[in-house]
Design a protein around this motif. Structure first.
Motif, PDB file in Angstrom:
ATOM      1  N   ALA A  29       0.848  -1.192   0.000  1.00 34.74           N
ATOM      2  CA  ALA A  29       0.000   0.000   0.000  1.00 34.74           C
ATOM      3  C   ALA A  29       0.883   1.242   0.000  1.00 34.74           C
ATOM      4  N   LEU A  83      -7.677   3.866  -0.293  1.00 37.38           N
ATOM      5  CA  LEU A  83      -7.526   3.247   1.024  1.00 37.38           C
ATOM      6  C   LEU A  83      -8.300   3.985   2.113  1.00 37.38           C
ATOM      7  N   THR A  89     -10.979  -0.944  -0.035  1.00 37.04           N
ATOM      8  CA  THR A  89      -9.818  -1.670   0.477  1.00 37.04           C
ATOM      9  C   THR A  89     -10.123  -3.155   0.633  1.00 37.04           C
ATOM     10  N   LEU A 106       1.126  -7.664   3.761  1.00 34.89           N
ATOM     11  CA  LEU A 106       0.689  -6.314   3.436  1.00 34.89           C
ATOM     12  C   LEU A 106       1.748  -5.376   4.007  1.00 34.89           C
ATOM     13  N   HIS A 108       2.654  -1.550   4.575  1.00 34.32           N
ATOM     14  CA  HIS A 108       1.939  -0.276   4.620  1.00 34.32           C
ATOM     15  C   HIS A 108       2.937   0.878   4.539  1.00 34.32           C
ATOM     16  N   THR A 137      -5.962   4.699   7.054  1.00 29.67           N
ATOM     17  CA  THR A 137      -5.499   3.733   6.053  1.00 29.67           C
ATOM     18  C   THR A 137      -4.959   2.468   6.711  1.00 29.67           C
ATOM     19  N   THR A 141      -6.551  -1.214   5.894  1.00 28.61           N
ATOM     20  CA  THR A 141      -5.751  -2.316   5.347  1.00 28.61           C
ATOM     21  C   THR A 141      -5.687  -3.488   6.317  1.00 28.61           C
TER      22      THR A 141
END
Length: 263
Positions: A29, A83, A89, A106, A108, A137, A141
């Motif tokens: 992301a 996001l 998302t 993931l 970030h 965000t 996520t």
């Protein structure tokens, strides 16, 4: 000569991705910025399938193209995702798992900064901006990806944070508070992984990489006389991100991994 040949063969195997990230599916992301570019490159080099997202389609496309060009055999794709919208998302998370069969990470990298000269000049408008960018965000996520990460045998959620979250300064109240909140949210996710692992320990992990600030080649070119003391190069950050998969989940879960001196 045989020892040298063996060493070279081992290095070639490593470069081809025969490690913890080989075959992994990693979502990134905030992939369009300098840190995102470096991360896409490093994860692809390690043999992962990488799916980047950014809210700027042109910037994202450039980052994906650069990683794909450098590692033609690796699978690097991009997806424009909002996001700040939970459904968007969640749709992204479902799409990644459907398209590739699994989600193993993931990363970030969504960032941003606003500060003030003094504490008394702090603008709450800065907080409103940073709360969305640095906290919301992370919430979206983590909520969207946590179940898929728990299903993975090597799931990792990696948050990039700042040393200022542990030692806020007067002019960085909004930024430090937002980073601290994002850390707390991520540590709560780590507790979820810990409990899900039961007596045998977690198989997935949520970890925090802490930097003072980031630096990249363009910044150095713009300020050739600047020392950037304590800053972490985006390439070194990318290396540290990849290294999270090299360690057991129990070793990194719920931990702050410092890439700069502790305040």
């Amino acid at each position: 000569m045989s020892d040298l040949r063996t060493e070279n063969t081992a290095q070639e195997a490593k470069n081809m991705g025969n490690g913890a990230l080989s075959g992994a599916v990693i979502a990134v992301a905030g992939a369009g910025g300098p840190a995102g570019r470096a991360t896409l490159l490093r994860l692809a080099e390690a043999g992962a399938t990488v799916v980047g997202s950014d809210n700027d389609p042109e910037r994202l496309a450039a980052a994906v193209d650069a990683a794909s060009y450098a590692h033609g055999g690796a699978r690097v794709t991009g997806d424009t995702v909002d996001l700040l919208d939970l459904q968007s998302t969640q749709d992204w998370a479902l799409r990644v798992e459907k398209d590739f069969g699994r989600v193993d990470g993931l990363v970030h990298l969504v960032g941003g900064w606003r500060g003030s000269e003094t504490f008394t000049k702090t603008s709450l408008d800065d907080w409103d901006f940073l709360e969305l960018l640095l906290i919301r965000t992370v919430q979206h996520t983590s909520i969207a990806f946590h179940e898929a990460l728990q299903r993975s045998d090597r799931g990792r959620y990696v948050l990039i944070s700042a040393a200022g979250a542990s030692k806020p300064t007067a002019g960085n109240a909004a930024y430090a508070a937002a980073k601290a909140a994002a850390e707390a949210w991520t540590l709560s996710m780590a507790d979820y992984f810990r409990k899900a692992g039961g007596a045998e320990g977690p198989t997935s992990a949520a970890a925090i990489l802490v930097v003072k600030a980031l630096v990249h080649d363009a910044m150095r070119a713009e300020r050739p006389n600047a020392k950037f003391a304590g800053f972490t190069d985006v390439k070194d950050l990318a290396e540290a991100i990849a290294g999270v998969w090299e360690k057991p989940a129990a070793e990194v879960n719920g931990n702050r991994l410092w890439l700069t001196e502790k305040p």
